[in-house]
Design a protein around this motif. Structure first.
Motif, PDB file in Angstrom:
ATOM      1  N   THR A 161      -4.760   2.319  13.811  1.00  0.00           N
ATOM      2  CA  THR A 161      -4.321   3.402  12.965  1.00  0.00           C
ATOM      3  C   THR A 161      -2.679   3.466  12.528  1.00  0.00           C
ATOM      4  O   THR A 161      -2.512   3.732  10.707  1.00  0.00           O
ATOM      5  CB  THR A 161      -3.750   4.712  13.651  1.00  0.00           C
ATOM      6  N   LEU A 162      -2.176   2.482  12.742  1.00  0.00           N
ATOM      7  CA  LEU A 162      -0.636   1.947  12.219  1.00  0.00           C
ATOM      8  C   LEU A 162      -1.128   0.843  11.308  1.00  0.00           C
ATOM      9  O   LEU A 162      -0.259   1.085   9.855  1.00  0.00           O
ATOM     10  CB  LEU A 162       0.104   1.985  13.030  1.00  0.00           C
ATOM     11  N   LYS A 203      -3.439   0.661   9.854  1.00  0.00           N
ATOM     12  CA  LYS A 203      -4.618   1.794   7.699  1.00  0.00           C
ATOM     13  C   LYS A 203      -3.444   1.521   7.212  1.00  0.00           C
ATOM     14  O   LYS A 203      -3.136   1.148   5.984  1.00  0.00           O
ATOM     15  CB  LYS A 203      -5.484   2.062   8.199  1.00  0.00           C
ATOM     16  N   LYS A 204      -1.759   1.980   7.370  1.00  0.00           N
ATOM     17  CA  LYS A 204      -0.687   2.427   6.973  1.00  0.00           C
ATOM     18  C   LYS A 204      -0.440   1.255   6.283  1.00  0.00           C
ATOM     19  O   LYS A 204       0.154   1.451   5.109  1.00  0.00           O
ATOM     20  CB  LYS A 204       0.660   3.073   7.287  1.00  0.00           C
TER      21      LYS A 204
END
Length: 81
Positions: A77-78, A80-81
């Motif tokens: 998730t991180l 992707k940022k």
């Protein structure tokens, strides 16, 4: 085997620490006399001198932890940022 600072081949022979090069890679080598008579030699190495050599960077343990963190659910998730 982290306690003995060595690796163990598929035939349960010990690859002992040999040296660290200038780039930070540690080399672990087997005994070529033992390897030449090994039935698993073809699976283990294609080396002409019949010696298995493993190279591992001195920071490899830390790199593996970072890689595992990156591949976790929160890491993906991180990332992707």
């Amino acid at each position: 085997d982290s306690e003995q600072d060595s690796y163990i081949c598929p035939n349960q022979q010990v690859l002992t620490y040999s040296t660290t090069d200038r780039k930070g890679y540690r080399s672990y080598k087997s005994n070529p006399e033992t390897c030449s008579a090994c039935p698993l030699l073809a699976q283990c190495t294609r080396s002409k001198n019949r010696q298995k050599v493993i190279t591992r960077h001195v920071w490899e343990d830390h790199k593996e932890k970072v890689r595992q963190n990156r591949l976790s659910v929160s890491g993906k998730t991180l990332y992707k940022k």
